[in-house]
Write a protein that holds these residues in place. Structure first.
Motif, short mmCIF file in Angstrom:
data_model
loop_
_atom_site.label_atom_id
_atom_site.label_comp_id
_atom_site.label_asym_id
_atom_site.label_seq_id
_atom_site.Cartn_x
_atom_site.Cartn_y
_atom_site.Cartn_z
N CYS A 1 -16.15 -1.07 -0.05
CA CYS A 1 -14.69 -0.93 -0.08
C CYS A 1 -14.20 -0.59 -1.49
O CYS A 1 -14.47 -1.32 -2.44
CB CYS A 1 -14.05 -2.24 0.36
SG CYS A 1 -12.27 -2.25 0.20
N MET A 2 -13.43 0.51 -1.60
CA MET A 2 -12.95 0.85 -2.94
C MET A 2 -11.65 0.11 -3.28
O MET A 2 -11.18 0.19 -4.40
CB MET A 2 -12.80 2.36 -3.09
CG MET A 2 -11.89 3.02 -2.13
SD MET A 2 -11.64 4.73 -2.59
CE MET A 2 -13.02 5.51 -1.82
N ILE B 1 0.84 -1.21 0.00
CA ILE B 1 0.00 0.00 0.00
C ILE B 1 0.88 1.26 0.00
O ILE B 1 0.55 2.26 -0.65
CB ILE B 1 -1.04 0.00 1.17
CG1 ILE B 1 -2.11 1.07 0.96
CG2 ILE B 1 -0.42 0.16 2.52
CD1 ILE B 1 -3.04 0.84 -0.17
N PRO C 1 -18.08 -9.11 2.95
CA PRO C 1 -16.73 -8.86 3.50
C PRO C 1 -16.22 -7.46 3.17
O PRO C 1 -15.42 -6.90 3.92
CB PRO C 1 -15.86 -9.93 2.83
CG PRO C 1 -16.60 -10.33 1.61
CD PRO C 1 -18.06 -10.16 1.92
N PHE C 2 -16.68 -6.90 2.06
CA PHE C 2 -16.22 -5.56 1.64
C PHE C 2 -17.30 -4.51 1.87
O PHE C 2 -17.21 -3.40 1.32
CB PHE C 2 -15.81 -5.58 0.17
CG PHE C 2 -14.60 -6.44 -0.10
CD1 PHE C 2 -13.33 -6.01 0.26
CD2 PHE C 2 -14.73 -7.68 -0.69
CE1 PHE C 2 -12.21 -6.80 0.03
CE2 PHE C 2 -13.62 -8.49 -0.92
CZ PHE C 2 -12.36 -8.05 -0.56
N GLY C 3 -18.31 -4.82 2.67
CA GLY C 3 -19.39 -3.87 2.94
C GLY C 3 -20.42 -3.93 1.83
O GLY C 3 -20.46 -4.88 1.03
N TRP C 4 -21.21 -2.88 1.73
CA TRP C 4 -22.32 -2.88 0.77
C TRP C 4 -22.73 -1.44 0.50
O TRP C 4 -22.56 -0.56 1.34
CB TRP C 4 -23.51 -3.66 1.36
CG TRP C 4 -24.47 -4.12 0.32
CD1 TRP C 4 -25.66 -3.56 0.00
CD2 TRP C 4 -24.32 -5.25 -0.56
NE1 TRP C 4 -26.26 -4.27 -1.02
CE2 TRP C 4 -25.47 -5.31 -1.38
CE3 TRP C 4 -23.31 -6.20 -0.73
CZ2 TRP C 4 -25.62 -6.29 -2.36
CZ3 TRP C 4 -23.47 -7.18 -1.69
CH2 TRP C 4 -24.63 -7.22 -2.50
N THR D 1 -6.38 -5.22 6.81
CA THR D 1 -7.41 -6.09 6.26
C THR D 1 -6.78 -7.18 5.39
O THR D 1 -7.09 -8.35 5.54
CB THR D 1 -8.36 -5.25 5.39
OG1 THR D 1 -7.56 -4.39 4.59
CG2 THR D 1 -9.31 -4.43 6.23
N ARG E 1 -23.42 2.29 10.37
CA ARG E 1 -24.03 3.39 9.63
C ARG E 1 -24.71 4.29 10.65
O ARG E 1 -24.99 3.87 11.77
CB ARG E 1 -25.12 2.89 8.66
CG ARG E 1 -24.63 2.04 7.50
CD ARG E 1 -23.85 2.87 6.49
NE ARG E 1 -23.51 2.12 5.30
CZ ARG E 1 -22.39 1.42 5.14
NH1 ARG E 1 -21.50 1.35 6.10
NH2 ARG E 1 -22.16 0.78 4.01
N ARG F 1 -20.85 3.03 0.05
CA ARG F 1 -19.56 3.11 0.75
C ARG F 1 -18.79 1.80 0.69
O ARG F 1 -17.86 1.58 1.49
CB ARG F 1 -19.77 3.51 2.23
CG ARG F 1 -20.52 4.79 2.48
CD ARG F 1 -19.99 5.94 1.65
NE ARG F 1 -18.64 6.31 1.99
CZ ARG F 1 -18.32 7.40 2.66
NH1 ARG F 1 -19.26 8.20 3.10
NH2 ARG F 1 -17.06 7.69 2.89
N VAL G 1 -7.12 7.02 5.80
CA VAL G 1 -7.98 5.84 5.52
C VAL G 1 -7.21 4.82 4.70
O VAL G 1 -7.23 3.63 4.96
CB VAL G 1 -9.28 6.25 4.78
CG1 VAL G 1 -10.08 5.01 4.36
CG2 VAL G 1 -10.13 7.14 5.62
N THR H 1 -6.34 -11.26 6.03
CA THR H 1 -6.90 -12.22 5.06
C THR H 1 -5.84 -13.25 4.68
O THR H 1 -6.10 -14.45 4.61
CB THR H 1 -7.40 -11.47 3.80
OG1 THR H 1 -8.33 -10.49 4.22
CG2 THR H 1 -8.04 -12.40 2.79
N ALA I 1 -6.89 1.27 5.99
CA ALA I 1 -7.75 0.27 5.34
C ALA I 1 -6.96 -0.63 4.41
O ALA I 1 -7.35 -1.77 4.16
CB ALA I 1 -8.86 0.97 4.56
N GLY I 2 -5.86 -0.13 3.88
CA GLY I 2 -5.15 -0.88 2.85
C GLY I 2 -4.18 -1.91 3.37
O GLY I 2 -3.58 -2.64 2.59
#
Ligand code: HEM
Length: 340
Positions: free
Chosen positions: A288-289, A31, A280-283, A154, A219, A286, A146, A158, A150-151
Motif C-alpha cells: 500500500c502506497m 482523500i 495489513p498493508f500487503g507486502w 480502508t 496475485r 505492490r 484506485v 480502521t 483505496a483511500g
C-alpha cells in the motif's frame, strides 16, 4: 465531525450514535482534499458510484458462474457498464479541468492529481513531446479510481474498529487519552508530534491485525513460478487470506484472538519474530502506497476524538464483522459518546 458530535452531546452530556457514517465522510473528505484538491461533496458522486459498483460485483460473485457470462447483456452487467462510464466521465472532467488550469499557469500542484499530471507532462516534454512515454489518459483515470477507492473505505473501517475496541477495552481508551493529553493537551494536534504517540500507534497496529480492512491479498503468476515445493504455471490466480494469518496461534500465540496492543510494544518485527505474518498493508512491490498517510490520518482523528469524548458500546451494538468487500461492522458501530 467532532464539532457535530460536540453539538449532539452538549444537551444531555451524552448521546448514542452509529459512528460509521461520520467516519466515512471524514476519510472521504480527507482523500478528496489531499488527492484531488476538492472536498467530500465534489467526490460524493464518485464514492456513491464506487459503492454501487461493489454491491453489483458482490451480487455477480454470488450468482452461478457461467463462462463468458460477463459479456451477456444482463441487468447487472448493463448497470456495471453504465456506472463505470459515469465514474470515468467525472474523473476525466476533473483531469481536463486541472490540465487546462495548469496550462493557464493557475494550478497549485500540491495534491496527488497535480503531482501526477505535472510529472507526466514533464516526462513527455523531456522526451521531445513523444506520446510513447508518460501515462495515457486511461492510466491517469485508473490511478484516480484506485485512490478514490483505496483511500477511503480502508481508513474509515480502521477508525470504526478502533472506536469499537476502545469502547470494549476502557483501560486502553484511558491509556490512549492520557498519552494524547500529555502530548497535545486540548490543543489542535500538529503533524510533527503525531510520531510521539506510542500507545495510539500500538493500538492501531493491533486493530489492523484483528480487523484488516483487506482480508485477502491476491496475485497472479505471469510466468512459471516456484513457491516452496510447488511449481505454478503462468496465469494462476493466488489468494492469501491475511485475516487467517493474523489470527493464527502458530504466529501470534494462544491469545491470537485477543486485543493485546502490548504485543507491538517493541515494534512490528519483535511482535512477528521477523516472520511475514503481519500484512495489513500487503507486502512486496505492490505494498500500500498510502500506509503512512492512513496511519497519520487515523492518529489525528483518534487524538481529536479522545480529547473531547469518552465512549462505550451501546446495547444496540451487534458484533458482525463482514468483508463487503473491506472488513466492516455490518450493522454499524453504535456507541454512547460522553462529553469529557
Ligand atoms: C488503514 C488503511 C489502509 C489499508 C489497511 C490499506 C491496505 C492496502 C492493501 C492490503 C493493499 C494491497 C497491497 C498488496 O497487494 O500487496 C493496498 C494497496 C493500495 N493502497 Fe492502501 N490501504 C489503506 C489506506 C490507503 C490510503 C489512505 C491510500 C491513498 C492515499 C491507499 C492507496 C493505495 C494504493 C494506491 C494501492 C495500490 C498499490 C499498487 O497496486 O501498487 N491506501 N492498500
Amino acid at each position: 465531525m467532532v464539532g457535530k458530535w460536540e453539538k449532539l452531546v452538549s444537551a444531555e452530556g451524552s448521546c448514542e450514535l452509529d459512528v460509521c457514517p461520520d467516519l466515512v465522510c471524514l476519510t472521504s473528505d480527507a482523500i478528496s482534499r489531499t488527492a484531488f484538491g476538492s472536498n467530500y461533496e465534489e467526490g460524493e458522486r464518485i464514492f456513491k458510484l464506487q459503492q454501487e459498483q461493489i454491491q453489483l460485483l458482490m451480487q455477480a460473485l454470488q450468482s452461478v458462474y457461467i463462462p463468458g457470462g460477463r459479456f451477456l447483456p444482463t441487468k447487472i452487467n448493463n448497470r456495471m457498464k453504465e456506472v463505470e462510464r459515469e465514474v470515468r466521465a467525472i474523473i476525466k472532467g476533473l483531469i481536463h479541468k486541472r490540465e487546462n488550469a495548469m496550462k493557464a499557469g493557475e494550478a497549485a500542484n500540491d495534491d496527488l492529481l497535480g503531482i501526477l499530471l505535472d510529472s507526466n507532462l514533464r516526462e513527455i516534454k523531456e522526451d521531445g513531446g513523444s506520446k510513447t512515454v508518460g501515462m495515457s489518459m486511461d492510466d491517469v483515470i485508473e490511478e484516480c479510481k484506485v485512490f478514490y477507492f483505496a483511500g477511503q473505505e480502508t481508513t474509515s473501517n480502521t477508525l470504526s474498529w478502533t472506536m469499537v475496541l476502545l469502547a470494549q477495552h476502557q483501560n486502553w481508551q484511558s491509556r490512549a487519552r492520557e498519552e494524547v493529553l500529555s502530548i497535545f493537551g486540548n490543543n489542535k494536534p500538529d503533524f510533527d508530534s503525531l510520531n510521539r504517540l506510542k500507545v495510539v500507534t500500538i493500538i492501531l497496529y493491533e486493530v489492523l491485525r484483528l480487523y484488516p480492512p483487506g482480508t485477502i491479498l491476491t496475485r497472479s503468476t505471469q510466468k512459471e513460478t516456484k513457491l516452496g515445493n510447488l511449481t505454478l504455471p503462468a496465469g494462476v490466480q493466488l489468494a492469501m487470506p491475511t485475516i487467517l494469518v493474523h489470527h493464527d496461534p502458530e504466529f501470534w500465540g494462544d491469545d491470537a484472538k485477543d486485543f493485546k496492543p502490548e504485543r507491538f510494544a517493541e515494534g512490528v518485527s519483535k511482535a512477528t519474530k521477523n516472520q511475514v505474518s503481519y500484512l495489513p498493508f500487503g507486502w512486496g512491490p505492490r505494498i500500500c502506497m498510502g500506509q503512512n498517510f492512513a496511519l497519520n490520518e487515523a492518529k489525528l482523528a483518534i487524538t481529536m476524538i479522545l480529547q473531547r469524548f469518552w465512549f462505550e458500546l451501546s446495547p444496540s451494538y451487534a458484533h458482525a464483522p463482514a468483508p463487503s468487500p473491506t472488513l466492516r461492522p455490518q450493522h454499524g458501530a453504535h456507541l454512547i459518546l460522553h462529553k469529557m
